[in-house]
Enzyme design. Structure first.
Site, short mmCIF file in Angstrom:
data_model
loop_
_atom_site.label_atom_id
_atom_site.label_comp_id
_atom_site.label_asym_id
_atom_site.label_seq_id
_atom_site.Cartn_x
_atom_site.Cartn_y
_atom_site.Cartn_z
CB SER A 123 18.64 -8.48 15.47
OG SER A 123 17.97 -9.57 14.85
N GLY A 124 15.46 -6.79 16.16
CA GLY A 124 14.46 -5.95 15.50
C GLY A 124 14.83 -4.49 15.69
CE LYS A 135 3.62 1.38 27.06
NZ LYS A 135 4.50 1.88 26.05
#
Lengths: 417, 417
Positions: B17-18, B272
């Site tokens: 729940s960040g 990336k």
């Protein structure tokens, strides 16, 4: 090994001397020096002659000198100060770049012609060269773009090749000229893939007709029709293999990848301008980097689809997704190119791209808007607008003229699969 | 058609729940509402409980109210004001997002577990769930990254799947959470490709050993070993086809493309960050957009090569060159991501990336530097450093610690072919 048995060297002419042409002359001149067994030491650069007065800000301005205060011929000035003061100021050219205002003379006996001209000058310049060049010359087009009309798509390289009855490849990439002139690192893609040629037939048997030139898929139709007419390079010259062509362009600061897909390389340089407009629209809406990256990704895939649809025999997906002329050129164009900036400004100011073009570009035209128009006209003629939702969304009848709002782009490009 | 014969609906839990987890909860909750025949109406969101005081700048701050001035439990606050005031302020959550501080309870009977946790919490959280979830549950990992060590590469999705003995796919893309929370247009890639499962065997026959987890190519080795142990979804549930999984994530502002290449999607999100460091280095040198685009292009191709070398059976080139988790995520990360910005700053200030990290990130760590380290250690153990010149150049022993200067990047990545 490349020069085994070769008694002659290739003579190179740069046809054009603007910002990009002068940059190409500089790097090609550096390379002929580095490969003296392959190439003659001097590089001709054709200059569209004009009178230039040295600006007082130039490092070559010396009050009281014979060069100051009175207009000079640009070609003479280049050969005197080794700088194209008008189009590439503050960059020193190697002394083996020879500016020449006489077009046929600059190309006389050249086996390699590097075309770096504004799109619209190509037909005129080629017409002046007909019969004045060696029949076995090879060309490389460094001008980006394609000729698209409702009746078909013609690559600029094809147009040059057909007019001069020689083979013409293409060079395109994420290449901002001023950065390359300053020797900042970049990459490019060179497409070069001559068909088998008739070495027994020293002179071409007549020119192709204009109807042949206007085929929808010239790459498919032309090589077989033309290869018999193209004249092979005499064996006295080093072969123009990928390896040797690469040596003409590759520098430590300008990395070249050789491919065979001339159509893909040419289409990349044209279609990326449509993608850059789309990226400008979403950036102008303040949608952030996710949205911009999404539009770029969808744009690259429409470029692939376009190539596959109309140049199926020759186009490779990887030309668009893996080469400098594809993905890297899209990235550069969508970070800060002119099409991107004008499209972004249009949304931010609530004006049409045409209004921005008129106000901001000092009479110059955006390539993206005309390409979007032309590509749409062609797609419509093929009944294929729906297969290219991003190109169709950018098409001026919608976004540029306001029938569709840029906010609708996500819906328009959403794939239902 | 998808629900033909189905008498049950899928229950969904967001594990985390960040910033990104709450964003996922919001969009998944919107989607379960939109597809009531497939999914139960409420979405559980596991909250790592903490005490939060409503800041005076919050729209929910009301002086004198019962909520003001004293610390509240985050889960209760979310369920009261329908906003994650601490991690996603100013975004209203749909009322069908139910915050739950009890991990096993939040996942009880859920058939779909969406993991959105910081990398380092995954083992601990999974261990707490062993034996507490239905054996036929499916997971999707939205956490980017892979575990790389000298002995091998483990995908986070594999790690979750092995620990819980369930199938786990992956979601990754050019996804800056705050932009998606604001419903700005973006895209993502969801990789989901469960192996054939044993529908006759309702309970798993023991867990895989840790040595199986540490295989270099888990994607190659694991499905055959594991598929017999994974439990098929009971026929009372709608099938978790690509079509139905897509419905859980796809929104008008969040376009989903489904693929089967879990390894490619996972590697994209990790590798990336190395490319973003390289782009930051050349941008910090003031080399301009050509150079930055070139580094991005070369980086994407090294990502492809890495996937092909170590996950040959499952990785597709197109995952990197055509999907949001590949090319688009590289673009976004190299335009303004944290790795890019810190690398650029390091060059501009003449400091190491580690110094910048210490000064600027407030104790947080750059993912790019640790990934560059880990990937290099692995490549070295395989004797393959030379095949990945950009990754190797970025590797801290060189650039980050100064043995190789960033100016050498073009030479290092120049292909001699």
């Amino acid at each position: 090994m490349a020069t085994l048995g070769a008694t002659k060297k290739h003579k190179v002419t740069i046809v054009g001397s603007g910002n990009w042409g002068t940059t190409m002359a500089k790097l090609v001149a550096e390379n002929v020096k580095a490969h003296p067994t392959l190439y003659e030491e001097t590089v001709q650069m054709w200059v569209f002659e004009e009178e230039v007065t040295i600006p007082t800000t130039s490092r070559h301005y010396a009050p009281g000198s014979s060069l100051a205060n009175k207009p000079q011929k640009l070609s003479q000035l280049i050969n005197t100060v080794h700088e194209n003061i008008k189009y590439l100021p503050n960059i020193t050219l190697p002394p083996n770049v020879i500016a020449n205002p006489d077009l046929p003379d600059s190309c006389k006996n050249s086996t390699i012609l590097v075309f770096v001209l504004p799109h619209q000058f190509i037909p005129r310049v080629c017409d002046q060269l007909v019969g004045k060049i060696v029949p076995y010359a090879r060309a490389i087009s460094c001008t980006k773009g394609v000729d698209v009309s409702e009746s078909g798509i013609k690559l600029l390289s094809e147009s040059i090749g057909m007019r001069l009855n020689i083979y013409c490849g293409a060079l395109s990439g994420a290449n901002i000229a001023s950065e390359i002139a300053q020797e900042k690192y970049s990459e490019t893609t060179v497409a070069y893939d001559p068909p088998p040629m008739d070495s027994r037939n020293p002179t071409p048997k007549g020119s192709p007709t204009s109807s042949q030139v206007d085929l929808i898929s010239p790459s498919k139709a032309v090589p077989s029709a033309r290869s018999a007419r193209l004249k092979a390079l005499p064996s006295e010259y080093p072969p123009l293999s990928h390896e040797n062509v690469r040596k003409l362009f590759h520098r430590p600061y300008f990395h070249v990848r050789m491919v065979s897909d001339v159509a893909g390389v040419s289409l990349g340089g044209a279609l990326k301008n449509i993608v850059a407009l789309a990226a400008g629209f979403v950036d102008g809406l303040g949608w952030g980097d996710n949205a911009k990256a999404a539009v770029m990704r969808v744009g690259i895939l429409e470029m692939v689809a376009f190539g596959k649809a109309f140049f199926a025999d020759s186009v490779h997906t990887s030309t668009f997704t893996e080469e400098s002329c594809g993905v890297a050129d899209v990235v550069t164009s969508c970070m800060g190119g002119r099409n991107f900036r004008c499209a972004k400004m249009a949304i931010e100011r609530g004006e049409s791209v045409f209004e921005i073009e008129k106000k901001e570009l000092n009479g110059q035209k955006l390539q993206g808007t005309s390409t979007a128009y032309e590509v749409n006209g062609f797609l419509k003629s093929q009944g294929m607008e729906a297969d290219f939702p991003l190109f169709t969304a950018v098409y001026s009848k919608h976004i540029l003229e306001g029938n569709v709002k840029p906010e609708q782009i996500p819906d328009l490009i959403e794939r239902k699969d």
